[in-house]
Write an enzyme that holds these catalytic residues in place. Structure first.
Site, mmCIF file in Angstrom:
data_model
loop_
_atom_site.group_PDB
_atom_site.id
_atom_site.type_symbol
_atom_site.label_atom_id
_atom_site.label_comp_id
_atom_site.label_asym_id
_atom_site.label_seq_id
_atom_site.Cartn_x
_atom_site.Cartn_y
_atom_site.Cartn_z
ATOM 1 N N TRP A 26 0.829 -1.018 -0.072
ATOM 2 C CA TRP A 26 0.046 -0.121 0.164
ATOM 3 C C TRP A 26 0.936 1.210 0.077
ATOM 4 O O TRP A 26 0.692 2.249 -0.692
ATOM 5 C CB TRP A 26 -0.828 -0.061 1.242
ATOM 6 C CG TRP A 26 -1.821 1.116 1.566
ATOM 7 C CD1 TRP A 26 -2.286 2.009 0.287
ATOM 8 C CD2 TRP A 26 -2.325 1.738 2.747
ATOM 9 N NE1 TRP A 26 -3.059 2.894 0.890
ATOM 10 C CE2 TRP A 26 -3.343 2.778 2.423
ATOM 11 C CE3 TRP A 26 -2.226 1.259 4.137
ATOM 12 C CZ2 TRP A 26 -4.007 3.513 3.411
ATOM 13 C CZ3 TRP A 26 -2.812 1.975 5.024
ATOM 14 C CH2 TRP A 26 -3.658 3.038 4.690
ATOM 15 N N ARG A 27 1.859 0.913 0.839
ATOM 16 C CA ARG A 27 2.743 2.535 1.075
ATOM 17 C C ARG A 27 3.828 2.304 0.052
ATOM 18 O O ARG A 27 4.947 3.209 0.108
ATOM 19 C CB ARG A 27 3.210 2.673 2.387
ATOM 20 C CG ARG A 27 1.956 2.807 3.361
ATOM 21 C CD ARG A 27 2.478 2.624 4.867
ATOM 22 N NE ARG A 27 1.278 2.187 5.815
ATOM 23 C CZ ARG A 27 0.539 3.108 6.227
ATOM 24 N NH1 ARG A 27 0.580 4.358 6.154
ATOM 25 N NH2 ARG A 27 -0.452 2.850 7.184
ATOM 26 N N TYR A 57 -4.085 1.182 -4.741
ATOM 27 C CA TYR A 57 -2.873 1.703 -4.114
ATOM 28 C C TYR A 57 -1.915 2.652 -4.777
ATOM 29 O O TYR A 57 -1.583 2.335 -5.959
ATOM 30 C CB TYR A 57 -2.100 0.400 -3.552
ATOM 31 C CG TYR A 57 -2.709 -0.349 -2.242
ATOM 32 C CD1 TYR A 57 -3.910 -0.146 -1.722
ATOM 33 C CD2 TYR A 57 -1.882 -1.549 -2.035
ATOM 34 C CE1 TYR A 57 -4.432 -0.809 -0.905
ATOM 35 C CE2 TYR A 57 -2.672 -2.403 -1.176
ATOM 36 C CZ TYR A 57 -3.883 -2.147 -0.449
ATOM 37 O OH TYR A 57 -4.447 -2.870 0.458
ATOM 38 N N ARG A 268 13.049 -1.961 9.635
ATOM 39 C CA ARG A 268 11.626 -2.549 10.355
ATOM 40 C C ARG A 268 11.125 -3.579 9.606
ATOM 41 O O ARG A 268 10.312 -4.527 10.541
ATOM 42 C CB ARG A 268 10.551 -1.115 10.269
ATOM 43 C CG ARG A 268 11.055 -0.219 11.133
ATOM 44 C CD ARG A 268 9.963 1.136 11.052
ATOM 45 N NE ARG A 268 10.435 2.059 12.169
ATOM 46 C CZ ARG A 268 9.703 3.451 11.882
ATOM 47 N NH1 ARG A 268 8.817 3.461 10.956
ATOM 48 N NH2 ARG A 268 9.889 3.998 12.965
HETATM 49 N N1 LIG Z 1 -7.727 -4.722 2.660
HETATM 50 C C1 LIG Z 1 -7.580 -3.521 2.805
HETATM 51 O O1 LIG Z 1 -8.719 -2.847 2.994
HETATM 52 C C2 LIG Z 1 -6.422 -2.981 3.463
HETATM 53 C C3 LIG Z 1 -6.479 -1.584 3.849
HETATM 54 C C4 LIG Z 1 -5.108 -1.034 4.255
HETATM 55 C C5 LIG Z 1 -3.966 -2.125 4.200
HETATM 56 N N2 LIG Z 1 -4.071 -3.201 3.707
HETATM 57 C C6 LIG Z 1 -3.022 -4.004 3.425
HETATM 58 O O2 LIG Z 1 -2.148 -3.825 4.798
HETATM 59 C C7 LIG Z 1 -0.959 -3.686 4.587
HETATM 60 C C8 LIG Z 1 -0.403 -3.024 6.018
HETATM 61 O O3 LIG Z 1 -1.108 -1.960 6.494
HETATM 62 P P1 LIG Z 1 -0.268 -0.800 6.771
HETATM 63 O O4 LIG Z 1 0.751 -0.314 6.299
HETATM 64 O O5 LIG Z 1 -1.331 0.188 7.363
HETATM 65 O O6 LIG Z 1 0.538 -1.786 8.232
HETATM 66 P P2 LIG Z 1 0.811 -1.266 9.807
HETATM 67 O O7 LIG Z 1 1.988 -2.300 9.973
HETATM 68 O O8 LIG Z 1 -0.169 -1.370 10.629
HETATM 69 O O9 LIG Z 1 1.159 0.213 9.408
HETATM 70 C C9 LIG Z 1 2.593 0.612 8.901
HETATM 71 C C10 LIG Z 1 3.032 1.939 9.201
HETATM 72 O O10 LIG Z 1 3.297 2.086 10.407
HETATM 73 C C11 LIG Z 1 4.478 2.814 10.339
HETATM 74 N N3 LIG Z 1 5.279 2.536 11.692
HETATM 75 C C12 LIG Z 1 5.719 3.361 12.459
HETATM 76 N N4 LIG Z 1 6.438 2.639 13.486
HETATM 77 C C13 LIG Z 1 6.836 1.447 13.137
HETATM 78 C C14 LIG Z 1 7.456 0.571 13.325
HETATM 79 N N5 LIG Z 1 8.163 0.416 14.640
HETATM 80 N N6 LIG Z 1 7.463 -0.675 12.826
HETATM 81 C C15 LIG Z 1 6.674 -0.872 11.793
HETATM 82 N N7 LIG Z 1 6.009 0.058 10.936
HETATM 83 C C16 LIG Z 1 5.994 1.336 11.928
HETATM 84 C C17 LIG Z 1 5.231 2.473 9.103
HETATM 85 O O11 LIG Z 1 6.055 3.530 8.831
HETATM 86 P P3 LIG Z 1 7.448 3.165 7.952
HETATM 87 O O12 LIG Z 1 6.937 3.031 6.480
HETATM 88 O O13 LIG Z 1 8.105 4.739 7.783
HETATM 89 O O14 LIG Z 1 8.247 2.285 8.378
HETATM 90 C C18 LIG Z 1 4.033 2.473 8.372
HETATM 91 O O15 LIG Z 1 3.575 3.831 7.805
HETATM 92 C C19 LIG Z 1 -0.897 -2.585 3.424
HETATM 93 O O16 LIG Z 1 0.245 -2.604 2.792
HETATM 94 C C20 LIG Z 1 -1.922 -3.505 2.472
HETATM 95 O O17 LIG Z 1 -1.294 -4.455 1.619
HETATM 96 C C21 LIG Z 1 -5.201 -3.563 2.993
#
Ligand SMILES: NC(=O)c1ccc[n+]([C@@H]2O[C@H](COP(=O)([O-])OP(=O)(O)OC[C@H]3O[C@@H](n4cnc5c(N)ncnc54)[C@H](OP(=O)(O)O)[C@@H]3O)[C@@H](O)[C@H]2O)c1
Length: 298
Positions: A26-27, A57, A268
């Protein structure tokens, strides 16, 4: 002390297995293909063989266009084609910004995803959100056509209610293999709304999105004092940090979820595997659930 976390691979249908941690794209936008490749390689090396993306995305987080994340991953795969066979490639379709959903043209959406990704087949194609205005028989017809053309191996859904899944499954000649709900220590809904129960009843692999609640579980700023206190105690005992414990929490459900890691920071991404070394007991998990809800379970 029984550990509720299984670090065994998860079954995705009958023929594919994926690691307990997956990697989400996503990011993975607004960066060079070389930087994106480094992140994908870091994830694959860490055992995250599920690579999850979606056509939408790029539009809403840091990117600039529908399709941007798939196009970037496609660039990575064109530059490093050997990576394709190392991953279980998953994408999603059905969100049409402005409408907002259309499951009556998943064939077209999937074709466009395949083109952007530069691949002939997706291992998993998921309906991103339920389209309230398409009959499930029509949605099923789209999925059947994608399966029989060989463009998709298996299908899943995301953000559906159990009855929406049931209605779709009733019209499909094959089984769905996954459900992707939001799940974390701050979002417990799938435990209570029947989603996890249905996954366990029908062998749907749970793919937990935003396991760190989009970063809110990486520090205590967004947590209640009670939840922060409970998690700090477990972190101290397990000699780990809040982000790692939060990933571990997602893994510690009997449905054996896969936590989809979303960080774009290579260190991370690698560190996420430490969640597999955490031990969580029944007491720990119930303590986190009750602290998150702010009330004791009856
Ligand atoms: N099906 C759906 O509707 C849906 C919706 C949303 C997401 N998704 C899927 O779920 C995946 C994960 O979602 P998410 O990106 O929201 O996951 P998440 O792991 O909950 O959040 C990741 C975010 O947390 C930040 N972060 C801050 N401190 C961190 C640390 N210590 N360790 C790791 N991350 C840290 C990351 O920043 P940095 O990047 O700067 O490390 C990143 O911006 C997406 O890529 C996508 O594939 C699906």
């Amino acid at each position: 002390m029984q550990n509720l976390i299984s670090s065994q691979p998860r079954n995705l249908g009958k023929e594919m297995q994926i690691g307990p941690l997956g990697y989400g794209c996503w990011r993975l936008v607004a960066m060079s293909a070389a930087d994106a490749q480094a992140r994908i390689e870091t994830a694959l090396t860490a055992g995250m063989n599920l690579i999850d993306t979606a056509d939408v995305y790029g539009l809403d987080w840091g990117g600039s266009a529908f399709g941007e994340a798939e196009a970037l991953l496609g660039e990575v795969l064109r530059k490093a084609p050997h990576l394709r066979s190392q991953m279980i490639l998953a994408s999603k379709g059905g969100i049409i910004p402005g409408i907002p959903y259309d499951s009556a043209n998943l064939i077209g959406a999937c074709d466009a995803s395949l083109t952007r990704l530069g691949v002939e087949q997706l291992d998993l194609y998921q309906i991103h959100r339920p389209d309230l205005l398409t009959h499930p028989a029509e949605t099923a017809r789209q999925l059947e056509a994608l399966k029989s053309s060989g463009k998709v191996r298996e299908f899943g859904i995301s953000n559906h209610t159990p009855s929406q899944v049931e209605a779709l499954a009733a019209h499909l000649p094959f089984a769905l293999v996954s459900h992707q709900p939001e799940y974390s220590a701050l979002t417990l809904a799938p435990m209570f709304n029947g989603v996890f129960d249905q996954c366990m009843a029908n062998n749907l692999c749970v793919l937990a999105w935003s396991p760190l609640a989009g970063g809110r579980l990486a520090d205590t700023t967004h947590l209640s004092d009670t939840l922060a206190g409970v998690m700090a105690e477990i972190c101290e005992r397990e000699n780990t940090d809040l982000a790692t414990l939060s990933l571990a929490f997602c893994l510690a459900h009997p449905s054996n979820p896969v936590a989809i890691v979303g960080s774009t920071t290579p260190a991370r991404i690698s560190a996420a595997t430490q969640a597999l070394d955490v031990t969580l007991t029944r007491q720990d998990v119930y303590d986190i659930i009750q602290a998150s809800q702010g009330v004791a379970l009856p």
